[in-house]
Every structure is written in C-alpha cells, then in structure tokens.
Design a protein around this motif. Structure first.
Motif, short mmCIF file in Angstrom:
data_model
loop_
_atom_site.label_atom_id
_atom_site.label_comp_id
_atom_site.label_asym_id
_atom_site.label_seq_id
_atom_site.Cartn_x
_atom_site.Cartn_y
_atom_site.Cartn_z
N THR A 110 0.83 -1.21 0.00
CA THR A 110 0.00 0.00 0.00
C THR A 110 0.86 1.25 0.00
N ALA A 111 1.92 1.24 0.81
CA ALA A 111 2.80 2.40 0.87
C ALA A 111 3.45 2.67 -0.48
N SER A 112 3.85 1.60 -1.17
CA SER A 112 4.47 1.77 -2.49
C SER A 112 3.48 2.35 -3.49
N VAL A 113 2.24 1.86 -3.44
CA VAL A 113 1.20 2.39 -4.34
C VAL A 113 0.97 3.88 -4.08
N LEU A 114 1.07 4.29 -2.83
CA LEU A 114 0.87 5.69 -2.48
C LEU A 114 2.09 6.55 -2.77
N GLY A 115 3.14 5.95 -3.35
CA GLY A 115 4.30 6.72 -3.77
C GLY A 115 5.43 6.81 -2.75
N LEU A 116 5.36 6.03 -1.68
CA LEU A 116 6.40 6.08 -0.66
C LEU A 116 7.58 5.20 -1.06
N ASP A 117 8.77 5.72 -0.91
CA ASP A 117 9.98 4.93 -1.10
C ASP A 117 10.21 4.13 0.19
N VAL A 118 9.73 2.90 0.20
CA VAL A 118 9.74 2.08 1.43
C VAL A 118 11.16 1.83 1.92
N LYS A 119 12.04 1.45 1.02
CA LYS A 119 13.41 1.13 1.41
C LYS A 119 14.11 2.34 2.02
N ARG A 120 13.97 3.48 1.38
CA ARG A 120 14.60 4.70 1.89
C ARG A 120 14.03 5.08 3.25
N THR A 121 12.72 4.95 3.39
CA THR A 121 12.08 5.28 4.67
C THR A 121 12.62 4.41 5.79
N ARG A 122 12.75 3.13 5.51
CA ARG A 122 13.27 2.21 6.54
C ARG A 122 14.72 2.54 6.89
N ILE A 123 15.54 2.77 5.90
CA ILE A 123 16.96 3.03 6.14
C ILE A 123 17.15 4.29 6.99
N VAL A 124 16.48 5.38 6.61
CA VAL A 124 16.63 6.63 7.35
C VAL A 124 16.11 6.47 8.78
N THR A 125 14.98 5.80 8.93
CA THR A 125 14.42 5.62 10.27
C THR A 125 15.34 4.79 11.15
N VAL A 126 15.88 3.70 10.60
CA VAL A 126 16.79 2.86 11.39
C VAL A 126 18.05 3.64 11.76
N LEU A 127 18.58 4.44 10.84
CA LEU A 127 19.77 5.24 11.14
C LEU A 127 19.49 6.20 12.29
N LEU A 128 18.36 6.89 12.26
CA LEU A 128 18.02 7.81 13.34
C LEU A 128 17.79 7.07 14.66
N ALA A 129 17.12 5.92 14.59
CA ALA A 129 16.86 5.15 15.81
C ALA A 129 18.16 4.64 16.43
N VAL A 130 19.06 4.15 15.60
CA VAL A 130 20.34 3.65 16.11
C VAL A 130 21.17 4.80 16.67
N LEU A 131 21.12 5.96 16.02
CA LEU A 131 21.85 7.14 16.53
C LEU A 131 21.36 7.50 17.92
N LEU A 132 20.07 7.49 18.13
CA LEU A 132 19.52 7.82 19.45
C LEU A 132 19.90 6.77 20.50
N ALA A 133 19.83 5.49 20.13
CA ALA A 133 20.22 4.44 21.08
C ALA A 133 21.70 4.52 21.42
N ALA A 134 22.54 4.79 20.41
CA ALA A 134 23.98 4.94 20.65
C ALA A 134 24.26 6.13 21.55
N LEU A 135 23.49 7.19 21.38
CA LEU A 135 23.63 8.37 22.23
C LEU A 135 23.36 8.01 23.69
N ALA A 136 22.30 7.24 23.91
CA ALA A 136 21.96 6.82 25.27
C ALA A 136 23.05 5.95 25.88
N VAL A 137 23.60 5.03 25.09
CA VAL A 137 24.68 4.16 25.58
C VAL A 137 25.92 4.98 25.92
N THR A 138 26.24 5.97 25.12
CA THR A 138 27.42 6.79 25.37
C THR A 138 27.28 7.59 26.66
N VAL A 139 26.06 8.03 26.96
CA VAL A 139 25.84 8.83 28.16
C VAL A 139 25.80 7.95 29.41
#
Length: 705
Positions: free
Chosen positions: A247-276
């Motif tokens: 459905t997301a692809s039909v609506l014009g969403l780049d699914v792969k790009r959305t997942r990659i960017v979201t995972v990068l941001l999520a991992v960045l936040l988790a790594a930030l918490a571990v560093t602190v």
C-alpha cells in the motif's frame, strides 16, 4: 518452529505497533492535550523527587531554600555536582530510548522490536568497551560515533536475518538474542583480559545514569533534539509505512529509503543513550508499549507526530521511576553502586513476557524431527559414535597436557600411578577436576538441549534461551551470597532450586491455552534477561567490588574447580540419562506433533513435564560445575541430528558426546591460548555457538521455522 505472522500476530489491540493509524475515529484535541500535560507533570514530579534522594542529607527543604535564595553552599554543590546531572541524564537517556524504540517498532511493525532485542545496545556497548581497552581517554563525540557504528552493524545483521521483522516477533527476538549474546561474550572477554583499562565498566554495562558533572548531557542534548526533530518530521512517512509495504508503495512512498533513514536515526539515538549512561535495558521496549497503550484509548494520538513525543516522555518516566524506586529501596551508598538499568531491565523484561503471552499461536510448530535430519544406517551411527568417543578421549588427554604449563604423557601416567614429582602432582591435582567438569557439564548441556528442542518442537530452543541456565546461575550466586564459605553442595542445591523455579515460571507463563513454541521461547528470553540482571544485582548488593564472581558465573569458567564440585554432574547424569533413554520413543513422538502423541497413547502433559524437569536438573548440575555456558544445548543436538538422523535413540548419545567435546575443547583452548591468562569456556562456546545460531536463522530465513 512456527512463526507469528507479521500483521495481526499480536493480540495487542490498538497497542500493536503493526497496526495502521486508526480510521473512522475523529481526533479529540482536548484529550490529546490532557495526555501530554499528564505526562509532562509526571516527568516533572519524578524529577523533583529524584533530586531529593541521595547519599547526603540534603532534602526537600534545602532544595526549596535554593529556589528562595536562602539555601547553603552545601546543598548547591550537591545539586550541581551530583543530583542534577543524574536527573538530566535520565531525561536524555529516557527520551532517546523512547524515540528509538518507537521508531524501530514502526519500521519492523513488531511490538517486540527495541534497541535491546535488535542488539543495538549490545553492539554500541561492545565498541565503547573496545575503545576503553586502548587506555585512551577518547572525547564524548568519538565514543558516540563508535557506539553508533557498533549499534548499526548489530541492528543491520539482526534485521537482515529476520527480513526486517517480516517473519514475526519470535524470529526477530531470536536473532537479536543470539547477536547480543555473542557481543556480550566478546565484551566480557575484553573486561577480563584488560581488567585495569575497563575497571568500573561492568556495573556501567548494566546502565548507570550516575554522572560527574553535566558535560556529557550538554553534548548529548543537541543531538537528541536534532534526531528527535528529524523523526517527527519523518513521521508522515511512518504513518504511510504502517499501512503495509504494498500500500505504501502504491501511495508513492519509497519504502526502502524510509526504513533506512528511520533505522539510522533510531540507532543514533540508542547509541547516544549508551554513550551517556551505558546500555540501560528495555526502556526502548517499555516506553513505546506504554505510549501505544495510551494512544489506543485516545483517538488521533497514534499518529507518529504525536506518538513519538509521547514515547519520549514515557521513556523519561520509566528511567526516572526506576531511579526513584532504586533510591528508595536501596538508600545510601549501596544505591549508588547499583545501576538504574537493572531496575528497568526487570520491569522491561516483565513487559516483554506480557507481550509474549498475548501473542496468538500461529498454528502447530515445526517438527524438530525433520530439522537437519538425515537418516543414518546403523553402521554410520556406530562410526559417528566411535569417532566422537575417540575425539572426546583425545580432548581429555589434551586437557591434561595443555595449560599454563605443558606436560607430557609420561607425567600424566606417573601421576595416575602416584609416582609423579611435586610440581606435576600440584598441576594435575588442579587441572583434573577442571577437565572432568568441562566434559561432564558439556554432556549434560547437550542432553538438556536435546530434550528441550524435542519437547518444544523448536530446533532453536536451548536451556539458556529458555531462562533455565540463568535461573540456575541466580540460585548458585544467591547461595554463595547468603552462605559465604559454605559447602559446594549448598551451591548445587541453590542452582537446582533456581533452575526448577525458573522452569516452573517459564512453563506456567507460556502454557496459555496449550504450550506454544513461540511463547515458550519469547517468555524464556524475557526471564533469562531478568536472571542476568538479578545475578548482577546480587553481586553488587553483597560484594560490589567482587565483579569477578559475577563474571565467572556469567561467562562459564572451570577455574578453581575441585573434585567435590564434579559430583553433582556425575549424579545427575547417572540418574537422568537412563530416564532419557527410557523416554527416547516418547521424545520421537513429541518432536512431531501433539495429536500423534495422543493417538499413540503418550501421556502428553505428564511426559512433557517430566522431560522438562530432567532438563532443568541437568542444566542446574552443569551450572553448579562450570557456571553459565550458552549455546552448547543448541549446537550439540542440531549437529547430532545432521549426523545420525532424528531418532533419539541415536541423537541422545551423539548429542552428549558433542556437548562434552565442545566444552572440553573450549576449556582447554581457554587455558592455553593466552596462558597464563585464561579465557572462560563459556565465552568461547558463545563465540562459536552464536555465529552458528545466526547461520541457522539465516539459512532458513525465507521459510517459517
């Protein structure tokens, strides 16, 4: 093993992260504002309460005096140097993990996805410890980058194995647990080999928000704000992604790009918490679940632009509440020594068990009778057993000869004859119990794994993943802590009680409307996390400076074993092996299907219960001898089936021999490779078994287990 379907697999109602945004219900701005105001007030109240707790006598009146200008310098110094940085760290870490966990659950459409279950925290922690080994005081930013790289690598591996979570919660959590255990083994190994360079990192590894000043928080806050803002801006894409890939692809969403960017941001936040503050456990699982439960009752709140900030506030509440509870339960200096992450892990693992119990059974589990099984002739079976017996004998001989001092066969022969010299006698007197403990405990773990896999009909089940090994470790450490200097039989009894109690708990929780393979594994992993935290808590409460005791039990070592400590394993094998041989036909039937077992007259529940009790006792005996050793119960039965087929008449002796061989070789290598320093056997078995486990998951990732 059956797998829970991706969408609709969790009976979580509106709390299911896989559910798309609600339709047909109009948003109520007043209720949404009320929810956020209540969350903010809750965070503020907990923060104020946390500011009043500590080791000094500074209390509420002193803090109020600072606000009115009548406070003294002592109160100001305590607030600025200790308490305020701790509270600020709790806010930063809680918000970061809440955002990270919510984003990961949305990407995976999986209620059990989090920085813990995707091994993000374990990967980040490993790279931080690896950097500490260098002895260099690296800047906060460099440590943060290293944590990000480690967390991203671990998460990428787990998501690749589990196909982005498309194969259900069970497979995702199994992949994450295996990766986490492998990384944890490497981390513990570094701490043992570089004790001075990593001093203090054991407790920090459970997640501690104790801070010396506000420098870390000040550097982390801008990154948190930027990454959090980026996720909120990205939220419309997450709303569309929740509708499904097609459905997301039909609506014009780049699914792969959305997942990659979201995972990068999520991992960045988790790594930030571990560093602190180190890897504070299960906040990234608990906070999004709380947010989604609330959102399920308030129309309009499940949109990601609101859900993400709510998860961040929930994360702050979880961390602050855990810290307040810890300070109230364990006041004084002892409360400072105990990491806040222990409390969050205990609570978060309970939430994971609750989620696992709500999972719908997706049908009959896959039979272990066909997993890796190739029917073997009697001659082939005899050949395999003969080769393995020879290999175990060779491993025994190598265990006697190798170590921090190399011996000859003649030395061993003379020792058996009572004619060896003083030095050889001393070495072999110390070495013999270790060699025997490794062989016998390995055999016990191989048998325990065979029984668990057959009963659960899960080729990836294993005593440590079902919490039995961890429960035995808790019982043993508790016996040592409560009765210091006591005899070894008390420790063995403690391990047995711990293993049986944990087994009873896991079995009861998983046996909801029938025993489900998925629930059994997920509940076991949650209980195992609780057991690990309890071991750390017991050590820090009773002897906070003796982290070696905890590391010994958690890493599985034969160091310092005596002949007395071998006897519980001998007794367990002598009593239980004949029972398993007697039940070998029942194991064959149980490994196929419940209905088949009933038709053939097997008393299903009684037989299953007896077999699992035998598993718990075998595991307890092994843990009392060599500590917590993982993956032997996974590798040995799987290799046995691949060598001689699925018939338990053949699998039982082959799995026992393979388990003995694996632990014996690991123990000998650990004593010899970097002698006189030693690598615990459990770390080597984990470093061998975890990649093998990941390989099994990868090989079958396109088919439901």
């Amino acid at each position: 093993m059956s797998v829970v379907a991706e969408a609709g697999s969790a009976a979580l109602g509106a709390a299911d992260p896989a559910a798309p945004p609600e339709r047909g219900r109009s948003a109520r701005p007043g209720r949404i504002v009320a929810v956020f105001l209540a969350a903010i007030v809750g965070v503020a109240v907990l923060a104020v309460v946390d500011l009043t707790l500590g080791t000094s006598h500074v209390g509420v009146r002193d803090l109020l005096g600072l606000l009115t200008g009548s406070g003294d310098d002592e109160a100001l110094a305590v607030l600025v140097a200790s308490r305020a940085p701790r509270v600020l760290a709790a806010l930063v870490v809680g918000a970061a993990l809440g955002l990270s966990g919510s984003a990961l659950q949305s990407v995976a459409r999986n209620p059990l996805a989090s920085p813990d279950t995707l091994a993000v925290n374990a990967g980040a922690y490993f790279t931080v410890v690896l950097a500490a080994v260098t002895g260099l005081a690296l800047p906060f930013a460099v440590n943060g980058v290293l944590a990000f790289v480690g967390g991203l690598a671990a998460a990428s591996l787990v998501l690749a194995i589990a196909r982005g979570g498309a194969e259900g919660p069970t497979r995702l959590v199994l992949a994450g647990s295996a990766t986490m255990l492998a990384l944890s083994s490497l981390t513990i190994l570094l701490m043992l080999l570089f004790e001075q360079e990593t001093m203090g990192m054991f407790a920090w590894g459970e997640g501690s928000i104790v801070q010396s000043g506000t420098a870390k928080v000040a550097q982390a806050a801008p990154v948190l704000l930027l990454a959090g803002a980026a996720l909120v801006i990205w939220s419309r894409r997450l709303d569309v992604l929740a509708l499904g890939d097609d459905t997301a692809s039909v609506l014009g969403l780049d699914v792969k790009r959305t997942r990659i960017v979201t995972v990068l941001l999520a991992v960045l936040l988790a790594a930030l918490a571990v560093t602190v503050a180190g890897p504070i456990g299960f906040v990234g699982l608990t906070a999004p679940v709380i947010a989604r439960l609330v959102a399920g009752r308030v129309p309009g709140l499940s949109r990601h632009r609101l859900l993400l900030p709510l998860a961040a506030l929930a994360g702050c509440v979880v961390v602050l509440a855990a810290d307040v509870l810890l300070r109230l339960a364990v006041p004084g200096v002892a409360g400072v020594a105990i990491p806040t992450g222990i409390v969050t892990t205990l609570f978060g693992a309970s939430v994971m068990v609750w989620l696992a119990r709500r999972l719908r059974d997706s049908g009959p589990a896959r039979s272990t009778a066909s997993v890796g099984a190739h029917p073997a002739t009697r001659s082939r079976t005899a050949l395999v057993i003969g080769v393995l017996v020879a290999a175990v004998v060779a491993a025994l001989v190598a265990g006697f000869l190798l170590g921090d001092r190399l011996l000859l066969l003649g030395d061993v022969t003379n020792w058996f004859a009572g004619a060896s010299g003083r030095q050889v006698t001393f070495v072999l007197d110390q070495r013999t119990p270790r060699v025997l403990a490794a062989v016998l405990a390995g055999a016990a773990l191989g048998l325990a794994g065979t029984t668990v896999q057959a009963v659960a009909r899960n080729p990836l089940a294993e005593p440590s993943l079902l919490g039995i090994t961890g429960g035995a470790g808790v019982g043993a450490v508790l016996a040592i802590a409560l009765f210091p200097g006591t005899g070894f039989w008390v420790v063995s009894l403690g391990a047995a009680v711990g293993a049986l109690s944990t087994f009873a708990l896991v079995y009861t929780l998983a046996n909801r409307r029938g025993l489900s393979s998925d629930r059994l594994v997920l509940v076991g992993i949650g209980v195992s996390a609780v057991a690990t935290s309890l071991i750390t808590l017991l050590v820090l409460l009773t002897n906070p400076w003796n982290t070696t005791m905890a590391l010994t039990w958690l890493s599985g070592s034969t160091y310092g074993r005596t002949a007395t400590q071998v006897w519980p394993v001998v007794i367990a094998l002598l009593v239980l092996v004949p029972l398993l041989v007697r039940w070998r036909r029942d194991l064959d039937v149980l490994a196929v299907d419940d209905d088949v077992a009933r038709v053939l007259g097997v008393q299903l529940e009684r037989t299953r219960l007896g077999l699992l009790v035998a598993t718990a006792l075998l595991t307890a005996a092994a843990v009392s001898a060599i500590g917590v050793v993982g993956f032997v119960g996974l590798v040995a039965p799987h290799l046995a089936r691949s060598l001689v087929g699925s018939s338990h008449t053949r699998v039982i002796p082959v799995a026992a021999l393979l388990g003995a061989l694996l632990v014996s070789v690991a123990d000998t290598l650990g004593r010899s490779v970097i002698a006189p320093a030693q690598i615990p056997a459990g770390l080597l078995t984990a470093m061998i078994g975890a990649p093998y486990f990941i390989y099994l998951l990868w090989r079958t990732r396109r088919s439901a287990l």
